[in-house]
Motif scaffolding. Structure first.
Motif, short mmCIF file in Angstrom:
data_model
loop_
_atom_site.label_atom_id
_atom_site.label_comp_id
_atom_site.label_asym_id
_atom_site.label_seq_id
_atom_site.Cartn_x
_atom_site.Cartn_y
_atom_site.Cartn_z
N LEU A 87 0.83 -1.20 0.00
CA LEU A 87 0.00 0.00 0.00
C LEU A 87 0.87 1.25 0.00
O LEU A 87 1.84 1.35 0.76
CB LEU A 87 -0.89 0.02 1.24
N THR A 88 0.47 2.22 -0.82
CA THR A 88 1.13 3.52 -0.86
C THR A 88 0.11 4.60 -0.58
O THR A 88 -0.94 4.65 -1.24
CB THR A 88 1.77 3.77 -2.24
N LEU A 89 0.41 5.47 0.36
CA LEU A 89 -0.52 6.55 0.71
C LEU A 89 -0.53 7.60 -0.40
O LEU A 89 0.54 8.10 -0.79
CB LEU A 89 -0.11 7.18 2.03
N ILE A 90 -1.73 7.92 -0.90
CA ILE A 90 -1.88 8.99 -1.89
C ILE A 90 -2.02 10.33 -1.18
O ILE A 90 -1.29 11.28 -1.46
CB ILE A 90 -3.12 8.75 -2.78
N ALA A 91 -2.97 10.41 -0.23
CA ALA A 91 -3.22 11.68 0.43
C ALA A 91 -4.07 11.48 1.67
O ALA A 91 -4.74 10.46 1.83
CB ALA A 91 -3.93 12.64 -0.52
N THR A 92 -4.04 12.47 2.52
CA THR A 92 -4.93 12.57 3.68
C THR A 92 -6.05 13.52 3.30
O THR A 92 -5.79 14.65 2.87
CB THR A 92 -4.17 13.10 4.90
N ALA A 93 -7.29 13.05 3.45
CA ALA A 93 -8.45 13.88 3.11
C ALA A 93 -8.82 14.71 4.32
O ALA A 93 -9.16 14.18 5.37
CB ALA A 93 -9.61 13.00 2.69
N ASN A 94 -8.77 16.02 4.19
CA ASN A 94 -9.05 16.93 5.30
C ASN A 94 -10.44 17.53 5.13
O ASN A 94 -10.79 18.02 4.05
CB ASN A 94 -8.01 18.05 5.33
N GLN A 95 -11.21 17.52 6.20
CA GLN A 95 -12.55 18.06 6.13
C GLN A 95 -12.51 19.57 6.08
O GLN A 95 -11.89 20.21 6.93
CB GLN A 95 -13.39 17.60 7.32
N GLY A 96 -13.12 20.13 5.05
CA GLY A 96 -13.21 21.58 4.93
C GLY A 96 -11.97 22.27 4.39
O GLY A 96 -11.94 23.50 4.33
N SER A 97 -10.97 21.50 3.99
CA SER A 97 -9.77 22.12 3.41
C SER A 97 -9.16 21.17 2.40
O SER A 97 -9.59 20.02 2.27
CB SER A 97 -8.76 22.49 4.50
N GLU A 98 -8.15 21.64 1.71
CA GLU A 98 -7.52 20.84 0.66
C GLU A 98 -6.82 19.62 1.26
O GLU A 98 -6.26 19.69 2.36
CB GLU A 98 -6.51 21.72 -0.08
#
Lengths: 113, 110
Positions: free
Chosen positions: A43-54
């Motif tokens: 597994l490779t992390l693409i991104a952290t999804a932040n609520q209300g921001s990029e």
């Protein structure tokens, strides 16, 4: 642990098109993540999804290619844009509390022709 | 750079034949080491978290142990339903991402 669902579970797409993957959690969670698992790889992390921001992207991944939304504490989407065969992979959503164990969704299996 | 190396890549066991999977790691301040099980076509299923050297955790036929450099997943008297890929991951302090190894693909033959 939270119950995590992903849609679609699998898809076959033509190159040059885009696909949006949805991740739904049955309870509010602090952290949501998107991973990629290429054939035979880990597994490779693409991104952290932040609520209300990029979203916060890892090295090698950019917003234009993998736009992410997180409108609330239970839902996120990942779009794979302008797809090529190299994007064929399993895409996984995971959730956790802050500095807590991550739990994974069932994954979306994508094949790009 | 944090790294995780798992060995062997693949392991084939007869039912009842106990063995161990290895996870070697380097990390700048270990917050936790995680073991997951992944069945084909599914997402990883959480098994254990280990936080400090000397810690051990058990679940049915599985036992995970941790030293300062590696972790072992011991499988006692495995059954065919234990066949899966076992993933190890580490996380450093500071809300950093999980770093995964490539996994060990376990096959248990009846």
């Amino acid at each position: 642990s939270a119950v995590i669902s992903q849609k679609p579970s699998r898809d076959i797409c033509q190159r040059g098109t885009s696909l949006t993957i949805q991740c739904q959690v049955d309870s509010q969670v602090t952290m949501m993540f998107w991973y990629r698992q290429q054939p035979g790889q880990s597994l490779t992390l693409i991104a952290t999804a932040n609520q209300g921001s990029e979203a916060t992207y890892e090295s090698g991944f950019v917003i234009d290619k993998f736009p992410i939304s997180r409108p609330n504490l239970t839902f996120s989407t990942l779009t794979v844009s302008n797809m090529s065969p190299e994007d064929s992979s399993i895409y996984l959503c995971s959730v956790s509390g802050i500095q807590e164990t991550q739990y994974f969704g069932p994954g979306t299996r994508l094949l790009v022709l | 750079e944090d790294q995780v190396t798992q060995s062997p890549e693949a392991l084939r066991l007869q039912e009842g034949e106990s063995s161990s999977l290895n996870c070697s790691y380097t990390v700048s301040g270990l917050r936790g080491l995680f073991w997951y099980r992944q069945d084909p076509g599914k997402g990883p299923e959480f098994l254990f978290t280990l936080y400090s050297a000397g810690e051990e955790k058990e679940k049915e036929r599985l036992k995970a142990t941790l030293t300062k450099k590696e972790s072992f997943l011991h499988i006692t008297a495995p059954k065919p339903e234990d066949s899966a890929t076992y993933l190890c991951a580490v996380q450093a302090f500071g809300n950093t991402p999980l770093v995964f190894g490539k996994g060990t693909r376990l096959s248990v033959i009846a």
